[in-house]
Design an enzyme around this catalytic site. Structure first.
Site, PDB file in Angstrom:
ATOM      1  N   GLU A 159       5.853 -20.325  15.422  1.00 62.38           N
ATOM      2  CA  GLU A 159       5.609 -18.883  15.555  1.00 62.38           C
ATOM      3  C   GLU A 159       4.140 -18.605  15.892  1.00 62.38           C
ATOM      4  O   GLU A 159       3.261 -18.806  15.048  1.00 62.38           O
ATOM      5  CB  GLU A 159       5.973 -18.159  14.251  1.00 62.38           C
ATOM      6  CG  GLU A 159       5.690 -16.657  14.321  1.00 62.38           C
ATOM      7  CD  GLU A 159       6.088 -15.896  13.067  1.00 62.38           C
ATOM      8  OE1 GLU A 159       6.287 -16.520  12.023  1.00 62.38           O
ATOM      9  OE2 GLU A 159       6.183 -14.653  13.157  1.00 62.38           O
ATOM     10  N   GLU A 253      11.300  -8.295   9.997  1.00 64.76           N
ATOM     11  CA  GLU A 253      10.282  -8.819   9.075  1.00 64.76           C
ATOM     12  C   GLU A 253       9.211  -7.734   8.940  1.00 64.76           C
ATOM     13  O   GLU A 253       8.287  -7.653   9.748  1.00 64.76           O
ATOM     14  CB  GLU A 253       9.675 -10.111   9.624  1.00 64.76           C
ATOM     15  CG  GLU A 253       8.702 -10.737   8.623  1.00 64.76           C
ATOM     16  CD  GLU A 253       7.857 -11.845   9.238  1.00 64.76           C
ATOM     17  OE1 GLU A 253       7.814 -12.927   8.665  1.00 64.76           O
ATOM     18  OE2 GLU A 253       7.236 -11.596  10.286  1.00 64.76           O
TER      19      GLU A 253
HETATM   20  C1  LER Z   1       5.400 -14.771   9.502  1.00 63.96           C
HETATM   21  O1  LER Z   1       6.628 -14.654  10.116  1.00 63.96           O
HETATM   22  C2  LER Z   1       4.380 -13.967  10.171  1.00 63.96           C
HETATM   23  O2  LER Z   1       4.698 -13.164  11.002  1.00 63.96           O
HETATM   24  C3  LER Z   1       2.946 -14.158   9.854  1.00 63.96           C
HETATM   25  O3  LER Z   1       2.252 -12.951   9.900  1.00 63.96           O
HETATM   26  C4  LER Z   1       2.567 -14.844   8.611  1.00 63.96           C
HETATM   27  O4  LER Z   1       3.041 -16.063   8.372  1.00 63.96           O
HETATM   28 MN    MN Z   2       6.740 -13.174  11.811  1.00 64.79          MN
END
Ligand code: LER
Ligand code: MN
Length: 279
Positions: A159, A253
């Site tokens: 990510e 999220e």
């Molecule tokens: C996690 O998915 C994320 O977006 C980050 O800001 C921190 O791990």
């Molecule tokens: Mn994230």
């Protein structure tokens, strides 16, 4: 069925079974309330942010998943860095080894749950000018985890995260480049709309350019509230996902604002309102 166009993607919501110093998680500390809200919102499943794989009792998790008709799609691992300073790119070898061990345990759990493991925040942050040696040791550590996961048929999601949180992979293209270079069949890219809003020049082009490796999405608005509560242009993001025929999960999220319940409801409403005709 989640194998049609992106409107049929699995809809998920990020939760934490414990209170967390990492903010954008709903119902942190009350997993049952989280599952109840996820089921009520018509989500297909959840992403669990865990400090360690042993943090949640497996039998209880299984019974809650069955009770609420949910599945775990992803295990988020960044809490190790935010709460304990354990990171995959730590210059100190003993800390890197600890991160590898933790991630391997997450992979074991993910294997049992048929979930993916996210390598985001756990990369950590290098001292102002990343040194080539730390970077290369960090990527060796990442490769170790990816190899282990490959043997267990578990997907690792890399990510990209904005510059204020890390200096190791900020943009989608940087993430995609590494994934293509490493060439593991089980490593995919996770694109988070919140980080994209900070790092990408153009939503549509940046997504289309990584369509070959994209495997998972996080949706949060510009203010990290649920989509629709800020000013991010989700219409353009959605157009890219439709045009590339994206089929991976889409996770909400977000910060628990104005409340956990309201954020979950808005996230669900937003995802259920998407279609490939208009967005
Ligand atoms: C996690 O998915 C994320 O977006 C980050 O800001 C921190 O791990
Ligand atoms: Mn994230």
């Amino acid at each position: 069925m989640h194998d049609g166009h992106p409107a049929c993607s699995a809809k998920i919501v990020s939760l934490s079974p414990t209170p967390s110093t990492f903010g954008p998680l709903l119902f942190a500390g009350d997993i049952e309330a989280g599952f109840e809200a996820a089921a009520a919102g018509g989500f297909d499943g959840v992403e669990l942010s865990l400090l360690s794989a042993g943090q949640i009792e497996y039998a209880r998790l299984e019974s809650l998943l069955a009770e609420y008709g949910l599945k775990v799609y992803g295990i988020a691992t960044g809490q190790s860095y935010y709460a304990e300073g354990i990171s995959l790119f730590a210059p100190d070898r003993a800390i890197r080894d600890r991160a590898i061990e933790k991630l391997r345990e997450h992979v074991d759990l993910a294997c049992d749950l048929d979930a993916a493991v996210i390598v985001g925040g756990i990369r950590g942050r290098l001292p102002s000018e990343p040194h080539a040696s730390s970077l290369s040791a960090g990527w060796d550590a990442f490769r170790d985890v990816a190899q282990y996961a490959c043997g267990k048929n578990v997907t690792i999601l890399l990510e990209p995260i904005n510059r204020y949180e890390t200096n190791i992979v900020n943009t989608l293209e940087q993430g995609a480049e590494i994934i293509r270079k490493l060439a593991f069949p089980n490593v995919r890219l996770l694109a988070d709309a919140f980080h994209m809003n900070i790092e990408e020049a153009l939503f549509y082009e940046s997504l289309m350019d990584v369509s070959d490796v994209l495997g998972y999405m996080h949706f949060a608005d510009s203010n990290r509230w649920a989509p629709g509560f800020g000013h991010t242009d989700f219409g353009t993001i959605w157009r890219a996902l439709c045009d590339m025929d994206y089929r991976g999960p889409i996770g909400i999220e977000v910060l628990p604002l104005p409340t956990d319940e309201a954020a979950a409801r808005q996230g669900a409403r937003f995802l259920h309102g998407l279609s490939c005709e208009g967005g």
